[in-house]
Design a protein around this motif. Structure first.
Motif, PDB file in Angstrom:
ATOM      1  N   LEU A  42     -41.800-165.931 -49.915  1.00 25.40           N
ATOM      2  CA  LEU A  42     -40.969-164.798 -50.344  1.00 25.40           C
ATOM      3  C   LEU A  42     -41.023-164.621 -51.862  1.00 25.40           C
ATOM      4  N   SER A  43     -40.917-165.732 -52.597  1.00 27.56           N
ATOM      5  CA  SER A  43     -40.926-165.613 -54.058  1.00 27.56           C
ATOM      6  C   SER A  43     -42.297-165.152 -54.555  1.00 27.56           C
ATOM      7  N   ASP A  44     -43.371-165.612 -53.940  1.00 28.20           N
ATOM      8  CA  ASP A  44     -44.707-165.128 -54.316  1.00 28.20           C
ATOM      9  C   ASP A  44     -44.841-163.640 -54.019  1.00 28.20           C
ATOM     10  N   PRO A  86     -31.242-160.286 -42.718  1.00 32.40           N
ATOM     11  CA  PRO A  86     -32.481-160.787 -43.296  1.00 32.40           C
ATOM     12  C   PRO A  86     -33.549-159.718 -43.537  1.00 32.40           C
ATOM     13  N   SER A  87     -33.479-158.618 -42.817  1.00 27.48           N
ATOM     14  CA  SER A  87     -34.472-157.563 -43.015  1.00 27.48           C
ATOM     15  C   SER A  87     -34.257-156.831 -44.345  1.00 27.48           C
ATOM     16  N   ARG A  88     -33.124-157.083 -45.009  1.00 27.55           N
ATOM     17  CA  ARG A  88     -32.816-156.430 -46.284  1.00 27.55           C
ATOM     18  C   ARG A  88     -33.095-157.351 -47.478  1.00 27.55           C
ATOM     19  N   PHE A  89     -33.910-158.376 -47.266  1.00 26.05           N
ATOM     20  CA  PHE A  89     -34.205-159.329 -48.328  1.00 26.05           C
ATOM     21  C   PHE A  89     -34.729-158.640 -49.585  1.00 26.05           C
ATOM     22  N   CYS A  94     -33.857-157.517 -55.212  1.00 28.75           N
ATOM     23  CA  CYS A  94     -33.937-156.525 -56.293  1.00 28.75           C
ATOM     24  C   CYS A  94     -32.566-156.327 -56.946  1.00 28.75           C
ATOM     25  N   THR A  95     -31.518-156.315 -56.137  1.00 25.23           N
ATOM     26  CA  THR A  95     -30.157-156.178 -56.654  1.00 25.23           C
ATOM     27  C   THR A  95     -29.782-157.392 -57.502  1.00 25.23           C
ATOM     28  N   ILE A  96     -30.138-158.579 -57.046  1.00 26.57           N
ATOM     29  CA  ILE A  96     -29.870-159.790 -57.828  1.00 26.57           C
ATOM     30  C   ILE A  96     -30.579-159.698 -59.172  1.00 26.57           C
ATOM     31  N   ALA A  97     -31.849-159.315 -59.155  1.00 24.01           N
ATOM     32  CA  ALA A  97     -32.631-159.211 -60.394  1.00 24.01           C
ATOM     33  C   ALA A  97     -32.013-158.184 -61.339  1.00 24.01           C
ATOM     34  N   ARG A  98     -31.656-157.029 -60.804  1.00 21.62           N
ATOM     35  CA  ARG A  98     -31.072-155.972 -61.644  1.00 21.62           C
ATOM     36  C   ARG A  98     -29.766-156.440 -62.262  1.00 21.62           C
TER      37      ARG A  98
END
Length: 160
Positions: A42-44, A86-89, A94-98
């Protein structure tokens, strides 16, 4: 013994290749079931997206960009069990990053950010607030603070 290490490494590569074929929601389930290799996939998969989101917000601060990216994936890993769908990962990370990028940007704008590395190699980020005061005003305010502390220390404990 060397042969066993090669078999284990080979199995790990095969497992990573298997995980790489899975969709996000399946990978999230594997992470929740105790397979950290699935999180690596996932991170890659989302590293460049997270980096681009953070870069647009923190602009030219490369250290802040690296911090936001690392913090994003760390927070996602720690909080992945809280992800209900989980389908909204993708939108979740992206929200965490923002949010982390905005927080970092606001901290930087509100004052100077100073990095400190201790003897163990741990990095600490200190923000020095911009008070807008000149040095003599800061000196005066620190003298006032000392006087106030002295006065308060003379008040009996029962009244504090």
């Amino acid at each position: 013994m060397n042969r066993n290490k090669r078999k284990t490494a080979s199995k790990a590569r095969i497992r990573m290749m298997d995980f790489a074929k899975l969709q996000d929601h399946d990978l999230v389930q594997h992470v929740k079931n105790g397979h950290p290799e699935a999180f690596q996939v996932l991170s890659d998969r989302y590293e460049m997206l997270v980096r681009s989101i953070a870069a647009k917000i923190v602009k030219n601060d490369s250290m802040a960009l690296e911090d936001v990216c690392q913090e994003t994936f760390l927070k996602a890993l720690v909080k992945i069990h809280d992800l209900r769908d989980p389908s909204r990962f993708k939108s979740w990370i992206c929200t965490i990053a923002r949010n982390l990028a905005l927080d970092t940007s606001n901290r930087i704008k509100s004052g100077r950010s100073v990095k400190y590395v201790n003897e163990n190699g741990e990095i600490f980020d200190f923000i020095i607030p911009d008070t807008g005061s000149n040095p003599s005003e800061l000196h005066d305010s620190s003298e006032i603070a000392v006087v106030i502390r002295d006065i308060l220390s003379e008040i009996p404990d029962i009244y504090r």
